[in-house]
Design a protein around this motif. Structure first.
Motif, PDB file in Angstrom:
ATOM      1  N   ALA A 103      14.830   6.722  -3.364  1.00  0.00           N
ATOM      2  CA  ALA A 103      15.558   6.059  -2.274  1.00  0.00           C
ATOM      3  C   ALA A 103      16.900   6.776  -2.170  1.00  0.00           C
ATOM      4  O   ALA A 103      17.721   6.688  -3.083  1.00  0.00           O
ATOM      5  CB  ALA A 103      15.762   4.575  -2.550  1.00  0.00           C
ATOM      6  N   ARG A 108      11.019  -1.377  -9.950  1.00  0.00           N
ATOM      7  CA  ARG A 108      10.860  -0.095 -10.664  1.00  0.00           C
ATOM      8  C   ARG A 108       9.529  -0.005 -11.408  1.00  0.00           C
ATOM      9  O   ARG A 108       9.050   1.093 -11.692  1.00  0.00           O
ATOM     10  CB  ARG A 108      12.010   0.116 -11.643  1.00  0.00           C
ATOM     11  CG  ARG A 108      12.098  -0.889 -12.775  1.00  0.00           C
ATOM     12  CD  ARG A 108      13.228  -0.525 -13.737  1.00  0.00           C
ATOM     13  NE  ARG A 108      13.376  -1.505 -14.802  1.00  0.00           N
ATOM     14  CZ  ARG A 108      14.136  -2.579 -14.737  1.00  0.00           C
ATOM     15  NH1 ARG A 108      14.838  -2.801 -13.627  1.00  0.00           N
ATOM     16  NH2 ARG A 108      14.214  -3.430 -15.740  1.00  0.00           N
ATOM     17  N   ASP A 142      13.255   1.706  -3.143  1.00  0.00           N
ATOM     18  CA  ASP A 142      14.010   0.474  -3.400  1.00  0.00           C
ATOM     19  C   ASP A 142      13.333  -0.755  -2.814  1.00  0.00           C
ATOM     20  O   ASP A 142      13.777  -1.883  -3.063  1.00  0.00           O
ATOM     21  CB  ASP A 142      15.442   0.594  -2.874  1.00  0.00           C
ATOM     22  CG  ASP A 142      15.505   0.916  -1.395  1.00  0.00           C
ATOM     23  OD1 ASP A 142      14.542   1.505  -0.847  1.00  0.00           O
ATOM     24  OD2 ASP A 142      16.523   0.587  -0.759  1.00  0.00           O
ATOM     25  N   THR A 150      18.758  -2.260  -2.252  1.00  0.00           N
ATOM     26  CA  THR A 150      18.425  -3.470  -3.009  1.00  0.00           C
ATOM     27  C   THR A 150      18.846  -3.302  -4.464  1.00  0.00           C
ATOM     28  O   THR A 150      19.180  -2.217  -4.917  1.00  0.00           O
ATOM     29  CB  THR A 150      16.916  -3.757  -2.971  1.00  0.00           C
ATOM     30  OG1 THR A 150      16.219  -2.724  -3.694  1.00  0.00           O
ATOM     31  CG2 THR A 150      16.399  -3.808  -1.548  1.00  0.00           C
ATOM     32  N   ARG A 151      18.817  -4.408  -5.184  1.00  0.00           N
ATOM     33  CA  ARG A 151      18.971  -4.387  -6.634  1.00  0.00           C
ATOM     34  C   ARG A 151      17.867  -5.253  -7.226  1.00  0.00           C
ATOM     35  O   ARG A 151      17.200  -6.005  -6.499  1.00  0.00           O
ATOM     36  CB  ARG A 151      20.353  -4.890  -7.048  1.00  0.00           C
ATOM     37  CG  ARG A 151      20.729  -6.237  -6.466  1.00  0.00           C
ATOM     38  CD  ARG A 151      22.219  -6.510  -6.599  1.00  0.00           C
ATOM     39  NE  ARG A 151      22.594  -7.770  -5.961  1.00  0.00           N
ATOM     40  CZ  ARG A 151      22.596  -8.939  -6.581  1.00  0.00           C
ATOM     41  NH1 ARG A 151      22.266  -9.012  -7.873  1.00  0.00           N
ATOM     42  NH2 ARG A 151      22.934 -10.039  -5.943  1.00  0.00           N
ATOM     43  N   GLU A 152      17.652  -5.134  -8.517  1.00  0.00           N
ATOM     44  CA  GLU A 152      16.530  -5.816  -9.152  1.00  0.00           C
ATOM     45  C   GLU A 152      16.980  -7.066  -9.879  1.00  0.00           C
ATOM     46  O   GLU A 152      18.113  -7.168 -10.353  1.00  0.00           O
ATOM     47  CB  GLU A 152      15.806  -4.862 -10.097  1.00  0.00           C
ATOM     48  CG  GLU A 152      15.151  -3.697  -9.359  1.00  0.00           C
ATOM     49  CD  GLU A 152      14.430  -2.754 -10.297  1.00  0.00           C
ATOM     50  OE1 GLU A 152      14.602  -2.878 -11.532  1.00  0.00           O
ATOM     51  OE2 GLU A 152      13.694  -1.876  -9.798  1.00  0.00           O
ATOM     52  N   HIS A 193      21.778   5.274  -5.108  1.00  0.00           N
ATOM     53  CA  HIS A 193      20.495   5.911  -4.813  1.00  0.00           C
ATOM     54  C   HIS A 193      19.507   5.662  -5.943  1.00  0.00           C
ATOM     55  O   HIS A 193      19.866   5.121  -7.008  1.00  0.00           O
ATOM     56  CB  HIS A 193      20.691   7.421  -4.637  1.00  0.00           C
ATOM     57  CG  HIS A 193      21.238   8.083  -5.871  1.00  0.00           C
ATOM     58  ND1 HIS A 193      20.435   8.531  -6.903  1.00  0.00           N
ATOM     59  CD2 HIS A 193      22.520   8.354  -6.262  1.00  0.00           C
ATOM     60  CE1 HIS A 193      21.180   9.038  -7.863  1.00  0.00           C
ATOM     61  NE2 HIS A 193      22.459   8.946  -7.497  1.00  0.00           N
ATOM     62  N   ILE A 194      18.289   6.093  -5.732  1.00  0.00           N
ATOM     63  CA  ILE A 194      17.269   6.139  -6.784  1.00  0.00           C
ATOM     64  C   ILE A 194      16.703   7.555  -6.807  1.00  0.00           C
ATOM     65  O   ILE A 194      16.068   7.999  -5.845  1.00  0.00           O
ATOM     66  CB  ILE A 194      16.133   5.121  -6.542  1.00  0.00           C
ATOM     67  CG1 ILE A 194      16.679   3.685  -6.546  1.00  0.00           C
ATOM     68  CG2 ILE A 194      15.033   5.271  -7.603  1.00  0.00           C
ATOM     69  CD1 ILE A 194      15.633   2.641  -6.200  1.00  0.00           C
ATOM     70  N   LYS A 246      12.054   5.151   0.227  1.00  0.00           N
ATOM     71  CA  LYS A 246      12.151   3.684   0.246  1.00  0.00           C
ATOM     72  C   LYS A 246      11.601   3.056  -1.033  1.00  0.00           C
ATOM     73  O   LYS A 246      11.022   1.971  -1.014  1.00  0.00           O
ATOM     74  CB  LYS A 246      11.455   3.102   1.484  1.00  0.00           C
ATOM     75  CG  LYS A 246      11.989   3.712   2.789  1.00  0.00           C
ATOM     76  CD  LYS A 246      11.236   3.238   4.003  1.00  0.00           C
ATOM     77  CE  LYS A 246      11.715   3.972   5.256  1.00  0.00           C
ATOM     78  NZ  LYS A 246      10.966   3.610   6.458  1.00  0.00           N
ATOM     79  N   ILE A 273      13.227  -7.997  -6.014  1.00  0.00           N
ATOM     80  CA  ILE A 273      14.317  -7.179  -5.501  1.00  0.00           C
ATOM     81  C   ILE A 273      15.197  -8.063  -4.628  1.00  0.00           C
ATOM     82  O   ILE A 273      14.705  -8.964  -3.928  1.00  0.00           O
ATOM     83  CB  ILE A 273      13.797  -5.958  -4.710  1.00  0.00           C
ATOM     84  CG1 ILE A 273      12.878  -6.392  -3.564  1.00  0.00           C
ATOM     85  CG2 ILE A 273      13.082  -4.991  -5.631  1.00  0.00           C
ATOM     86  CD1 ILE A 273      12.445  -5.238  -2.662  1.00  0.00           C
ATOM     87  N   HIS A 307       7.292   2.183  -9.375  1.00  0.00           N
ATOM     88  CA  HIS A 307       7.724   3.506  -8.929  1.00  0.00           C
ATOM     89  C   HIS A 307       6.786   4.605  -9.403  1.00  0.00           C
ATOM     90  O   HIS A 307       6.464   5.536  -8.656  1.00  0.00           O
ATOM     91  CB  HIS A 307       9.152   3.777  -9.409  1.00  0.00           C
ATOM     92  CG  HIS A 307      10.177   2.961  -8.687  1.00  0.00           C
ATOM     93  ND1 HIS A 307      11.536   3.079  -8.934  1.00  0.00           N
ATOM     94  CD2 HIS A 307      10.056   2.014  -7.718  1.00  0.00           C
ATOM     95  CE1 HIS A 307      12.192   2.227  -8.155  1.00  0.00           C
ATOM     96  NE2 HIS A 307      11.312   1.571  -7.417  1.00  0.00           N
ATOM     97  N   ARG A 356      20.145   3.335  -1.899  1.00  0.00           N
ATOM     98  CA  ARG A 356      19.522   2.143  -2.474  1.00  0.00           C
ATOM     99  C   ARG A 356      20.098   0.899  -1.816  1.00  0.00           C
ATOM    100  O   ARG A 356      21.284   0.591  -1.962  1.00  0.00           O
ATOM    101  CB  ARG A 356      19.763   2.102  -3.981  1.00  0.00           C
ATOM    102  CG  ARG A 356      19.099   0.922  -4.651  1.00  0.00           C
ATOM    103  CD  ARG A 356      19.191   1.006  -6.163  1.00  0.00           C
ATOM    104  NE  ARG A 356      18.365  -0.032  -6.779  1.00  0.00           N
ATOM    105  CZ  ARG A 356      17.984  -0.007  -8.050  1.00  0.00           C
ATOM    106  NH1 ARG A 356      18.358   0.995  -8.827  1.00  0.00           N
ATOM    107  NH2 ARG A 356      17.235  -0.977  -8.531  1.00  0.00           N
TER     108      ARG A 356
END
Length: 506
Positions: free
Chosen positions: A379, A345, A341, A384-386, A490-491, A339, A399, A348, A382
């Motif tokens: 993640a 970042r 996301d 979410t986006r930033e 994904h991340i 998680k 996010i 992270h 993913r």
């Protein structure tokens, strides 16, 4: 006390010989996907397979990035007695309904076959390579049972009661401890009393597992997920308050509980360890560290203890070619904080550092035995986006995502359609601080969490709501100009794949 008896070791050797024999033409690699409840095992497996089959964006997975994977496809699994992982249903849930699939409730297995071109000229001249990736999935709660194999009933009772009386658990265990109070373990065995004790004990375990507490050391795991054993004597026992040094009286309540505790290990735990856990080649351990962090240092310490106990049951290390015929060792382990996301970042690396601190003792043991270890903030899907949002003249890293229907934050309920922006805060630079602070990890954040609607809406909710992670819907998948649906975003799933199987695709 050995985890499995000599007879079971012999049976395990026979299973390994059979596995190696069937893999002479096409070798197989057994990957265990493990982790405590809510860590995202089902989502991880689904995303991994979806990206392999669809040719997903995997820049850090060298064989895929270089175009050497010619084909990836599903085949029938080798173990006929093990249920198949329902990959197709989980994909429909994620992609079509944009909802998260149900949690793992039993052991399941899935075989993905990879056809690939070798990275070396000599191997390429011999033809295309082929390998079976056998993915073994099982409930996180069952992991908690593995340390029981090295304990007797008296030891387990003493440890469980000591934990239940700790400040973080005392209120949750009050009803069960009241049922236990004044009970004479030397009294006659009583089936009705055994059921009452087991029911009260299970209620305590369920309360401790709830999101607001997020406690992890909660064996026996089948009490929380009984399956077809519900109501059986093997699941109808509980700890007793035993005076140190006392002996077991025949036909007593203690004798009854001891017998059922040992039956639980024989019927549930040892077969699981022997038939599944001890046959793994590679391992990924998924950890929902964010939930423990949000619940506070006691939950973090409890998670650390649970992971340490679980990983003591692993069989890490390397074997010679001859030794590998009779036995298996896990030679590569990934610890993944899931998680990622839910954070920007910028945090992270900090999440990764906290997880490395959590599993530090396990890493030392595995490395000493010869296994390679990696720690990842990841993640598998993913959601979410930033973005950046402005608040009172300050630009904050945020996010963006669509919360699941019914999710609430700051008194606002979400409908599952509107996108929102969240400033999730920053995790502390020093991972030790999350183990030392007396209160919730939210006090260690550099800023208070703020919830805002998507920038295009032009409005925002009240700031200063405190740390609270929202569950987001899976993303709407993009389509190419030709109308093809892309793979799940994904991340760092590609980083995990490269570490876990990349060396077998050279």
């Amino acid at each position: 006390m050995p985890l499995i008896p000599t007879l079971d070791e012999a049976r395990l050797a026979l299973l390994n010989i059979a596995d190696r024999a069937t893999g002479l033409v096409t070798p197989s690699l057994r990957l265990g996907v493990t982790g405590l409840s809510r860590a995202g095992k089902t989502v991880f497996i689904t995303a991994l397979v979806h990206n392999l089959i669809k040719g997903g964006r995997l820049p850090l997975f060298e064989a895929a990035a270089s175009g050497r994977i010619a084909r990836a496809y599903l085949e029938p699994q080798p173990d006929d007695a093990v249920p198949r992982f329902d990959y197709e249903a989980h994909v429909r849930k994620l992609v079509e309904e944009r909802l998260w699939p149900s949690s793992t409730r039993r052991v399941s297995e899935l075989r993905v076959t990879l056809e690939f071109e070798s990275a070396t000229f000599l191997n390429r001249t011999l033809g295309r390579g082929r390998i079976h990736l056998d993915i073994v999935d099982y409930p996180g709660e069952w992991l908690l049972d593995l340390p029981l194999l090295a304990k007797d009933y008296a030891t387990w009772s003493a440890e469980t009661l000591a934990r239940a009386r700790e400040p973080a658990r005392a209120a949750l265990a009050a009803s069960w401890l009241a049922t236990l109070a004044g009970l004479d373990p030397t009294g006659p065995e009583d089936e009705g009393l055994a059921r009452d004790l087991a029911e009260a004990f299970t209620g305590y375990l369920r309360a401790a597992r709830a999101d607001e507490h997020a406690l992890s050391t909660l064996p026996p795991g089948r009490f929380l997920m009984p399956g077809d054993l519900e109501g059986s004597p093997a699941l109808t026992f509980a700890p007793l308050d035993l005076a140190p040094g006392t002996v077991t009286v025949p036909k007593s309540l203690r004798a009854m509980m001891e017998r059922r505790f040992e039956a639980y290990k024989d019927v549930v735990v040892r077969p699981f360890f022997r038939d599944h856990f001890a046959r793994l080649d590679r391992q990924i351990v998924l950890v929902d560290a964010l939930q423990a962090l949000n619940a506070g240092p006691r939950a973090v310490a409890d998670l650390e203890l649970a992971l340490t106990e679980i990983l003591q049951c692993f069989r890490p290390g390397r074997l010679s070619w001859l030794g590998s015929i009779l036995s298996r060792r896990i030679d590569r382990i990934v610890f993944a904080a899931t998680k990622a996301d839910h954070l920007h970042r910028d945090s992270h690396d900090r999440l990764e550092a906290i997880l490395r601190r959590l599993v530090g003792r396990a890493i030392e043991r595995a490395s000493f035995a010869g296994a390679e270890v990696d720690v990842i903030a990841m993640a598998a899907v993913r959601a979410t986006r930033e973005a950046s949002v402005s608040d009172r003249g300050e630009t904050l890293p945020a996010i963006l995502g669509v919360p699941l229907p019914g999710e609430r934050l700051g008194g606002e309920a979400f409908d599952g359609e509107a996108e929102i922006a969240i400033f999730p805060g920053d995790l502390p630079d020093d991972p030790e601080s999350v183990f030392e602070r007396p209160d919730s990890i939210s006090e260690a954040l550099e800023s208070e969490s703020e919830l805002q609607q998507a920038p295009h809406s032009g409005s925002q909710t009240d700031p200063g709501l405190g740390l609270e992670f929202v569950r987001f819907r899976p993303p709407r998948l993009e389509r190419t100009a030709e109308g093809l649906t892309l793979s799940l975003p994904h991340i760092r799933l590609d980083r995990a794949l490269q570490f876990l199987i990349g060396d077998r695709l050279t």
